[in-house]
Each structure stands twice: as C-alpha cells, then as structure tokens.
Enzyme design. Structure first.
Site, PDB file in Angstrom:
ATOM      1  N   SER A  57     -11.730   1.304  -5.514  1.00 19.80           N
ATOM      2  CA  SER A  57     -11.288   1.837  -6.792  1.00 19.80           C
ATOM      3  C   SER A  57     -12.359   1.842  -7.881  1.00 19.80           C
ATOM      4  O   SER A  57     -12.126   1.387  -9.004  1.00 19.80           O
ATOM      5  CB  SER A  57     -10.042   1.076  -7.247  1.00 19.80           C
ATOM      6  OG  SER A  57      -9.321   1.911  -8.067  1.00 19.80           O
TER       7      SER A  57
ATOM      8  N   GLU B 147      -6.684  10.493 -14.877  1.00 23.87           N
ATOM      9  CA  GLU B 147      -6.961  10.836 -13.473  1.00 23.87           C
ATOM     10  C   GLU B 147      -5.977  11.907 -12.966  1.00 23.87           C
ATOM     11  O   GLU B 147      -6.366  12.849 -12.284  1.00 23.87           O
ATOM     12  CB  GLU B 147      -6.910   9.579 -12.597  1.00 23.87           C
ATOM     13  CG  GLU B 147      -7.397   9.871 -11.192  1.00 23.87           C
ATOM     14  CD  GLU B 147      -7.970   8.659 -10.470  1.00 23.87           C
ATOM     15  OE1 GLU B 147      -8.317   7.650 -11.121  1.00 23.87           O
ATOM     16  OE2 GLU B 147      -8.075   8.730  -9.235  1.00 23.87           O
TER      17      GLU B 147
ATOM     18  N   ASP C  12      -4.201   0.863  -9.475  1.00 24.74           N
ATOM     19  CA  ASP C  12      -5.614   0.546  -9.653  1.00 24.74           C
ATOM     20  C   ASP C  12      -5.960   0.313 -11.128  1.00 24.74           C
ATOM     21  O   ASP C  12      -6.691  -0.618 -11.472  1.00 24.74           O
ATOM     22  CB  ASP C  12      -6.483   1.676  -9.089  1.00 24.74           C
ATOM     23  CG  ASP C  12      -6.185   1.934  -7.614  1.00 24.74           C
ATOM     24  OD1 ASP C  12      -5.591   1.056  -6.983  1.00 24.74           O
ATOM     25  OD2 ASP C  12      -6.539   3.018  -7.126  1.00 24.74           O
TER      26      ASP C  12
ATOM     27  N   GLY D 178     -16.754   5.098  -3.011  1.00 20.54           N
ATOM     28  CA  GLY D 178     -16.187   5.618  -1.762  1.00 20.54           C
ATOM     29  C   GLY D 178     -15.779   4.547  -0.772  1.00 20.54           C
ATOM     30  O   GLY D 178     -15.505   4.843   0.385  1.00 20.54           O
TER      31      GLY D 178
ATOM     32  N   GLU E 102       0.834  -1.214   0.000  1.00 18.88           N
ATOM     33  CA  GLU E 102       0.000   0.000   0.000  1.00 18.88           C
ATOM     34  C   GLU E 102       0.861   1.253   0.000  1.00 18.88           C
ATOM     35  O   GLU E 102       1.862   1.323   0.735  1.00 18.88           O
ATOM     36  CB  GLU E 102      -0.900  -0.035   1.245  1.00 18.88           C
ATOM     37  CG  GLU E 102      -2.256   0.555   1.017  1.00 18.88           C
ATOM     38  CD  GLU E 102      -3.062  -0.235  -0.021  1.00 18.88           C
ATOM     39  OE1 GLU E 102      -3.045   0.167  -1.202  1.00 18.88           O
ATOM     40  OE2 GLU E 102      -3.697  -1.230   0.364  1.00 18.88           O
ATOM     41  N   HIS E 103       0.453   2.211  -0.786  1.00 18.21           N
ATOM     42  CA  HIS E 103       1.160   3.496  -0.905  1.00 18.21           C
ATOM     43  C   HIS E 103       2.606   3.293  -1.344  1.00 18.21           C
ATOM     44  O   HIS E 103       3.502   4.001  -0.887  1.00 18.21           O
ATOM     45  CB  HIS E 103       1.122   4.272   0.427  1.00 18.21           C
ATOM     46  CG  HIS E 103      -0.165   5.039   0.608  1.00 18.21           C
ATOM     47  ND1 HIS E 103      -0.403   6.241  -0.014  1.00 18.21           N
ATOM     48  CD2 HIS E 103      -1.286   4.747   1.305  1.00 18.21           C
ATOM     49  CE1 HIS E 103      -1.608   6.676   0.325  1.00 18.21           C
ATOM     50  NE2 HIS E 103      -2.179   5.779   1.114  1.00 18.21           N
TER      51      HIS E 103
ATOM     52  N   TYR F 297      -2.911  12.536   0.607  1.00 17.64           N
ATOM     53  CA  TYR F 297      -2.279  11.636  -0.381  1.00 17.64           C
ATOM     54  C   TYR F 297      -1.131  12.374  -1.080  1.00 17.64           C
ATOM     55  O   TYR F 297      -0.017  11.860  -1.199  1.00 17.64           O
ATOM     56  CB  TYR F 297      -3.342  11.180  -1.388  1.00 17.64           C
ATOM     57  CG  TYR F 297      -2.876  10.119  -2.357  1.00 17.64           C
ATOM     58  CD1 TYR F 297      -3.054   8.767  -2.075  1.00 17.64           C
ATOM     59  CD2 TYR F 297      -2.248  10.463  -3.549  1.00 17.64           C
ATOM     60  CE1 TYR F 297      -2.627   7.790  -2.963  1.00 17.64           C
ATOM     61  CE2 TYR F 297      -1.817   9.496  -4.443  1.00 17.64           C
ATOM     62  CZ  TYR F 297      -2.019   8.162  -4.155  1.00 17.64           C
ATOM     63  OH  TYR F 297      -1.589   7.195  -5.034  1.00 17.64           O
TER      64      TYR F 297
ATOM     65  N   ASP G 241       2.974   2.234  -4.902  1.00 17.28           N
ATOM     66  CA  ASP G 241       2.994   2.187  -6.373  1.00 17.28           C
ATOM     67  C   ASP G 241       3.695   3.415  -6.948  1.00 17.28           C
ATOM     68  O   ASP G 241       4.412   3.325  -7.928  1.00 17.28           O
ATOM     69  CB  ASP G 241       1.588   1.984  -6.970  1.00 17.28           C
ATOM     70  CG  ASP G 241       0.557   3.016  -6.570  1.00 17.28           C
ATOM     71  OD1 ASP G 241       0.799   3.805  -5.640  1.00 17.28           O
ATOM     72  OD2 ASP G 241      -0.519   3.032  -7.216  1.00 17.28           O
TER      73      ASP G 241
HETATM   74  C1  GLA Z   1      -5.141   4.884  -4.228  1.00 14.55           C
HETATM   75  C2  GLA Z   1      -4.349   5.220  -5.498  1.00 14.55           C
HETATM   76  C3  GLA Z   1      -3.335   4.125  -5.816  1.00 14.55           C
HETATM   77  C4  GLA Z   1      -2.481   3.755  -4.605  1.00 14.55           C
HETATM   78  C5  GLA Z   1      -3.359   3.538  -3.375  1.00 14.55           C
HETATM   79  C6  GLA Z   1      -2.543   3.348  -2.135  1.00 14.55           C
HETATM   80  O1  GLA Z   1      -5.961   3.771  -4.465  1.00 14.55           O
HETATM   81  O2  GLA Z   1      -5.212   5.374  -6.587  1.00 14.55           O
HETATM   82  O3  GLA Z   1      -2.535   4.523  -6.901  1.00 14.55           O
HETATM   83  O4  GLA Z   1      -1.490   4.716  -4.375  1.00 14.55           O
HETATM   84  O5  GLA Z   1      -4.249   4.624  -3.156  1.00 14.55           O
HETATM   85  O6  GLA Z   1      -1.808   2.173  -2.221  1.00 14.55           O
END
Ligand code: GLA
Length: 383
Positions: free
Chosen positions: A122, A156, A168, A118, A33-34, A220, A36
C-alpha cells in the site's frame, strides 16, 4: 522520527524550506482481505517503511510536484486544471488529494517514498495520507483522522479511478505502534489489538513475490461488483449481515460464482474476529490456522491468488510456518508467514528453492514491527 533528508531536498529543488513535513506508513494486513468494501472487519498494522511529504504554500495558483525517487523532475500543473480525467502518472495521487481536500492555493510538494512499490504494501495509501495530513496541517483544515482517511480514499476512487476500499488509508492514519488495528469498515470505529510476536519468539515474515500481474484493477472491480450483486439480490445492506447458513439457504437466488465470492466474504469476516480472540489469548497456533484458512478462501473462492503467492504460502507452511497467506488485492505482491523466529533462515531458504524450481523471479524478504500511523514531523509556522 527521521525526516529522511526531505527538508534539504525540498530546499535544493524549490529554493525555499518546506512549511510542513509529514509521513505515513505502508501496511500489512494480518487478516480480513477483500472485505473492507463489504462493511467487514479488517486487522492491518502499519509497517516501519513510510512515505514523506514536504509542502509549502505558494502565493499563486500553481502546483509543483517532485519526488526524491525521480531526480530533479518537477511536474507543474495549474490548480484550475486539477480535476478527474486530467492525464498524468504517479502525481495523480497527489493531485487527487488536493482535489478531495478542495485546496484552493498553489503549493509545492515534494515526496520521498520508502514503501516498496508494487509489493502489495500500500505505497499508494502511504502517499495519499502523507499528503493529506500535511495539507490538513498547512491550511489548518481541522479534519480528524477518519475524515482524512475517507478523503484520501475519495482521491483514489474519484480522481485516480481505482475503486479501493477504506482499509489502507485508515491504517496509514490510525495505526499505533505495537498494535494491529481492528477496524470496523462500516463506521471506522477501531480498537488497537496488542500484537507482540517478539516476546513469544515469533516473527511475521513478509515475502514480496516480485510478481505483478496486470489483472489486478479489472479483477478487483469485478470482485466488488459480484459482492454488490449478491447484496442486491439477497436484499441485505452488506455481506456483514449474512451468516454462512443464510447464504447457503439463499444459494438458489444467486449464481454459483456469486456464491463462492460471498462465501469468502462471510467466512473472512468471521475469521477476523476469531483472529482477534486468538491474539488476545496468545494462541498463535490458532492464528496460524486462521491465516491458512484465509489463504485457501482467497485462492479457491475469491480467486485472487496466483502461482507465486501460492508457492510462497505452501513452501512456508511445509518448511514449518505456523500459518501463511497472501495479503492485499492479490495477483502478485506479498504474502506473510507467521514463523518461529529461530526458523527464519530455514524457511527463507525453502521458499527461495521453491521459487527457483518454478523459474520465478527471486522473492524479497523482510519483517516489520507494528508501527505508528501518519505523523506531522514539522508543524506549520504560526502566522
Ligand atoms: C487493496 C485495497 C483495499 C483492500 C485490499 C484487499 O489493498 O486498496 O481497500 O480492498 O486491496 O483487502
């Protein structure tokens, strides 16, 4: 594959049948997570729920967009007005894809979205990717799936203005049923990792906390900025090049806050590879430990969790889950828990009680088998 009745809805609203119908799924990220946007590895899978897009070429330069979830409202935009900065709401995700793919024809677009909104699953990438793959088919653009993922991300980032990474969109396009996608976010090479919980009497419980804290976007971007700053100060290409030792030795060169952000990124990248090994050796106890460690790191070092997510994770673990963690960007959305299938009802009950005790909105629960990525359901007519 069902087409969700979108063909009939399209005809009802636009008076003609669509030329192409496509669908793309939401996702759950098992671990990674976080990272990519830090050139890391991630291990997401596609869920069953998907978003459908039906499109038809028009002979003029108008774009008409409608959604089955928004009654008969049709949004009409001139193609020549489509550019970043054009105000709008959800339809910007569709227009962003037209912009990124440089579409130069009018189109009618109908969306039927079944990915919960929400919930951190994704739905936005499902929307972008269903439209991207439909337009690619309609106009015979010939992009491969990785190129489409990058273009959907561009929509996006550059059009909608959300600085998301590539995870995603990639999983929405590349996922295979029965597998999690080990994706190297540096070059989008990937490997399908067998992800069969059912034959081990296990299940992945998805807990939608129903919490949506508005912090998400700014926070973010701040997390990304901290990672960029560390990379610049330490003179490396990305977090991927750093080991925990190197990071610790360079601690004096960065702020304390940057240090803990980077520690999350570096340790999380390693956890993804450990999780692949655990899956390949069917060591689900170890997988559970890795999920727990990921959650602690997101909560304490990356600071993207929230009380609802922590409550979901803590109560799942104390009720017997092998492991649990928040997923997605954080500050609300969903958590996952790796559980024994026969303990599902008891664990759900405990989580509900914990939420009730803290006065939180009741969470929603579901499970999903790893599913297929985006697909064309109705091909373009041969001209
Ligand atoms: C969101 C972003 C992704 C990723 C996640 C966290 O879903 O769209 O690109 O960074 O947060 O892992």
């Amino acid at each position: 594959m069902q087409e969700s009745g979108i063909r009939g809805k399209f005809e009802e609203l636009f008076g003609q049948l669509p030329d192409v119908i496509a669908a793309a799924p939401g996702r759950v990220n098992l671990i990674g997570e976080h990272i990519d946007y830090s050139d890391g590895y991630v291990l997401p899978f596609a869920i069953t729920e998907r978003t459908y897009a039906a499109v038809r070429r028009r002979s003029d330069r108008l774009v008409r967009i409608a959604s089955a979830q928004r009654g008969n409202m049709v949004i009409t935009v001139k193609l020549d007005d489509v550019r970043p900065g054009l105000k709008g709401q959800w339809e910007r995700y569709v227009l962003g894809v037209l912009w990124a793919l440089k579409i130069d024809h009018g189109v009618d677009v109908m969306i039927d979205g079944h990915v919960p909104l929400g919930a951190g699953l994704s739905s936005s990438a499902a929307l972008e990717c269903s439209v991207a793959i439909a337009l690619d088919e309609l106009f015979s653009l010939g992009f491969d799936l990785k190129a489409l993922a990058r273009l959907a991300q561009k929509a996006e980032n550059g059009y909608v203005g959300v600085p998301c990474g590539i995870m995603d969109q990639s999983v929405a396009l590349l996922a295979k049923p029965g597998s999690a996608l080990l994706l190297d976010c540096r070059d989008l090479t990937s490997r399908d990792i067998d992800f069969d919980l059912a034959s081990n009497a296990l299940e992945l419980l998805i807990i939608d906390t129903q919490a949506h804290h508005s912090l998400t976007d700014g926070a973010y971007a701040q997390r990304r900025a901290s990672c960029d700053s560390v990379v610049t100060k330490l003179g490396v290409q990305s977090m991927r090049e750093l080991t925990l030792n190197q990071l610790e030795e360079s601690q004096d060169l960065i702020t304390d806050n940057e240090f803990i952000r980077a520690r999350h990124a570096v340790t999380e990248i390693a956890r993804v590879l450990d999780a692949v090994q655990a899956l390949e050796s069917q060591d689900f106890v170890e997988l559970g430990h890795l999920l727990n460690a990921s959650h602690r790191s997101l909560r304490d070092d990356y600071e993207v969790s929230c009380s609802e997510l922590n409550t979901a994770v803590d109560s799942a673990i104390s009720a017997g889950a092998l492991g649990a963690r928040m997923i997605g960007a954080g500050f609300g959305g969903s958590a996952i828990a790796l559980i024994k299938a026969d303990q599902s009802q008891g664990i759900i009950r405990e989580i509900k009680i914990a939420f009730g005790g803290k006065g939180f909105k009741p969470p929603r629960f579901f499970t999903s088998l790893p599913s297929q990525g985006a697909q064309i359901i109705q091909r373009a007519p041969q001209i």
